[in-house]
Design a protein around this motif. Structure first.
Motif, PDB file in Angstrom:
ATOM      1  N   ARG A  76       4.819   0.802  -5.747  1.00  0.00           N
ATOM      2  CA  ARG A  76       4.978   1.578  -4.513  1.00  0.00           C
ATOM      3  C   ARG A  76       4.610   0.752  -3.291  1.00  0.00           C
ATOM      4  NH1 ARG A  76       8.621   4.464  -5.005  1.00  0.00           N
ATOM      5  NH2 ARG A  76       8.031   5.618  -3.146  1.00  0.00           N
ATOM      6  N   TYR A  80       7.011  -0.287  -0.278  1.00  0.00           N
ATOM      7  CA  TYR A  80       6.662   0.041   1.113  1.00  0.00           C
ATOM      8  C   TYR A  80       6.762  -1.186   2.008  1.00  0.00           C
ATOM      9  CZ  TYR A  80       3.913   1.439   5.171  1.00  0.00           C
ATOM     10  OH  TYR A  80       3.496   1.684   6.454  1.00  0.00           O
ATOM     11  N   LEU A 425      10.050   5.381   3.537  1.00  0.00           N
ATOM     12  CA  LEU A 425       8.725   5.683   2.995  1.00  0.00           C
ATOM     13  C   LEU A 425       7.692   5.533   4.106  1.00  0.00           C
ATOM     14  CD1 LEU A 425       7.170   6.361   0.371  1.00  0.00           C
ATOM     15  CD2 LEU A 425       6.802   3.907   0.077  1.00  0.00           C
ATOM     16  N   SER A 426       7.100   6.623   4.508  1.00  0.00           N
ATOM     17  CA  SER A 426       6.079   6.588   5.550  1.00  0.00           C
ATOM     18  C   SER A 426       4.705   6.367   4.922  1.00  0.00           C
ATOM     19  CB  SER A 426       6.095   7.893   6.352  1.00  0.00           C
ATOM     20  OG  SER A 426       5.774   8.983   5.514  1.00  0.00           O
ATOM     21  N   SER A 428       2.079   8.374   5.028  1.00  0.00           N
ATOM     22  CA  SER A 428       1.624   9.591   4.353  1.00  0.00           C
ATOM     23  C   SER A 428       2.299   9.746   2.991  1.00  0.00           C
ATOM     24  CB  SER A 428       1.908  10.815   5.229  1.00  0.00           C
ATOM     25  OG  SER A 428       3.290  10.923   5.498  1.00  0.00           O
ATOM     26  N   GLU A 429       3.582   9.401   2.912  1.00  0.00           N
ATOM     27  CA  GLU A 429       4.279   9.480   1.630  1.00  0.00           C
ATOM     28  C   GLU A 429       3.743   8.435   0.650  1.00  0.00           C
ATOM     29  OE1 GLU A 429       8.641  11.083   3.177  1.00  0.00           O
ATOM     30  OE2 GLU A 429       8.220   8.933   3.041  1.00  0.00           O
ATOM     31  N   ALA A 432       0.559   9.797  -0.660  1.00  0.00           N
ATOM     32  CA  ALA A 432       0.840  10.882  -1.600  1.00  0.00           C
ATOM     33  C   ALA A 432       1.284  10.326  -2.958  1.00  0.00           C
ATOM     34  CB  ALA A 432       1.914  11.807  -1.029  1.00  0.00           C
ATOM     35  N   ASP A 433       2.109   9.273  -2.942  1.00  0.00           N
ATOM     36  CA  ASP A 433       2.538   8.653  -4.197  1.00  0.00           C
ATOM     37  C   ASP A 433       1.360   8.047  -4.953  1.00  0.00           C
ATOM     38  OD1 ASP A 433       5.101   9.367  -3.686  1.00  0.00           O
ATOM     39  OD2 ASP A 433       5.777   7.404  -3.010  1.00  0.00           O
TER      40      ASP A 433
END
Length: 497
Positions: A76, A80, A425-426, A428-429, A432-433
């Motif tokens: 992730r 990002y 993909l921010s 915050s996302e 969350a991931d």
């Protein structure tokens, strides 16, 4: 001084031994309490289970889940930091769509009677506009150029173009209609471009809602007057008609490769749409929102390129071509030929003004308004229409077919299309991931991470203290001849880790 330093170090060492370095039993108890009370799922089962088989199985489970979590989190973060984006296209139907600005130029740029030496004038004009680079014609007209420069020291191409270029009045603009209302040559703004004198019609904020209802837009009938205005075929200018650009009212028109051509004797029907593009800033996109232009209200790549060229020419020559933005003095003919021409050549060849990426001179704008067009052509008027117009203008039918240009510009519909680049993909996302992976496989949370950090930090401090006390490389603590331990220290002792 050395004795004092040794005493201070010895005091620090004794303090660390008594206060900070725990005994072996205390450290074992700390590890046991951490493993039994941590919120990291599975660790408690490894410690509490009495059977070695169960402990081994739980150790494999926890290790496997931890490996999966590390793999997922790394993937992730890699995704990002690749700065991914997605593009969305939204079509909105609105009641009030603003009509764009339209800039018109005559392909025949200059009045024929004013050009005494056509080749020299056009060669100098090409130097000014930077449309062409060095070509063999320079040697052909070198003597004529030298004679012209010596005999016309105070000659101004700007004034020559203003006075003897294409003009817009009731003889060249025969008809102008905007939403069914008559417009006049005074409604057009005069500007200089690489095509000489050009004229921009600005809607001045008038809504275009009536376009889809009445089918009306901007209707123009031009008389290019080929006998009055001319270009030189020997330089490659063989077309006759009107070229025009549809652009945002806040931007400078750009003709290089974007101008629409309408030849004489033709009726052009232009259907336009409104398209707004929104680009993300670097590193997701290529735009830089902090860039501002000095002589324009909004940023555009074309305006940035013009200002970039103006800065270089101003620095090299101490003057400016009049078609470039700036407050510098206009270059005379000698500077045009001896300095501006080589400067424009160097800018193009060396790539001093670049476009596109975020690290270029002129990156892509963050917001850009475009007007995609669909153009259809037909012959201008039938036989009866030609006779009617011929009688009205008192011109022959042959003159009408060779000089008149009719242009209709309308909106295709009242839709407003937005193409927007968004972050895939921010932050915050991403959190969350990461949190989802930790919770799914390990049952961990932010509190768990703080517990782990505290545990690691505590053990790290103990290790540092141990190395500080036991390291044999420190001579001031291991010099037995000078620093013999006292009886009190021997009785106290140091417990081994």
């Amino acid at each position: 001084d050395k004795q004092n330093e040794k005493r201070k170090l010895e005091k620090i060492r004794l303090y660390l031994i008594k206060k900070l370095q725990p005994c072996l039993e205390d450290r074992r108890r700390y590890h046991q309490e951490f493993a039994s009370s941590t919120s990291f799922h599975g660790v408690q089962n490894i410690v509490r289970r009495r059977s070695r088989t169960h402990r081994g199985l739980w150790l494999l489970v926890v290790t496997g889940c931890l490996g999966i979590v590390i793999w997922q989190i790394c993937s992730r973060f890699i995704y990002y930091f690749s700065w991914p984006t997605t593009t969305t296209v939204v079509v909105q139907y609105v009641e009030n769509v603003k009509f764009p600005a339209v800039t018109f130029c005559n392909l025949n740029r200059f009045q024929a009677h004013a050009v005494s030496n056509l080749q020299v004038i056009f060669l100098l004009w090409n130097i000014v506009s930077g449309v062409v680079q060095k070509f063999a014609m320079e040697d052909k007209y070198s003597q004529e150029i030298n004679d012209f420069l010596l005999g016309n020291q105070n000659f101004s191409i700007k004034e020559f173009t203003r006075k003897n270029g294409f003009y817009l009045n009731h003889s060249t603009l025969l008809e102008c209609e905007f939403f069914g209302k008559t417009c006049h040559p005074e409604d057009f703004e005069h500007i200089f471009t690489e095509y000489g004198n050009c004229f921009t019609f600005n809607y001045n904020g008038l809504p275009a809602r009536s376009v889809s209802l009445s089918g009306r837009g901007l209707r123009l009938l031009f008389d290019v007057q080929q006998e009055q205005f001319t270009d030189d075929p020997s330089l490659g200018y063989t077309d006759a008609g009107i070229t025009f650009v549809i652009h945002s009212p806040k931007e400078v028109p750009r003709f290089d490769g974007l101008g629409l051509l309408t030849p004489v004797g033709m009726h052009a029907q232009v259907a336009i749409r409104q398209l707004k593009s929104i680009i993300q800033e670097y590193p997701w996109g290529e735009c830089k929102p902090d860039i501002k232009l000095q002589y324009q209200n909004i940023y555009s790549t074309n305006g940035c390129l013009q200002e970039c060229k103006a800065r270089y020419i101003q620095d090299w020559c101490g003057c400016l071509p009049f078609i470039l933005p700036g407050n510098g003095t206009e270059c005379d003919l000698l500077k045009f030929y001896n300095c501006v021409y080589p400067a424009v050549y160097d800018i193009e060849i060396k790539g001093l003004c670049t476009v596109g990426t975020h690290n270029s001179t002129c990156p892509a704008p963050c917001e850009e308004m475009e007007y995609p067009t669909t153009v259809t052509y037909s012959s201008f008027g039938g036989e009866k229409a030609i006779k009617y117009i011929s009688a009205k203008l008192k011109k022959s039918p042959e003159y009408i077919r060779q000089n008149l240009v009719l242009i209709d510009i309308k909106y295709h519909d009242l839709s407003y299309k937005i193409t927007q680049q968004q972050k895939a993909l921010s932050v915050s996302e991403l959190l969350a991931d990461v949190g989802g992976q930790l919770g799914l496989f390990c049952g961990a949370s932010m509190i768990t991470l703080i517990e782990l950090l505290e545990y690691i930090f505590t053990n790290f401090c103990w290790m540092c203290i141990f190395l500080l006390l036991k390291a044999p490389e420190m001579p001031q603590w291991n010099n037995t001849s000078q620093n013999q331990p006292t009886n009190k220290e021997k009785n106290t002792g140091i417990q081994e880790c």
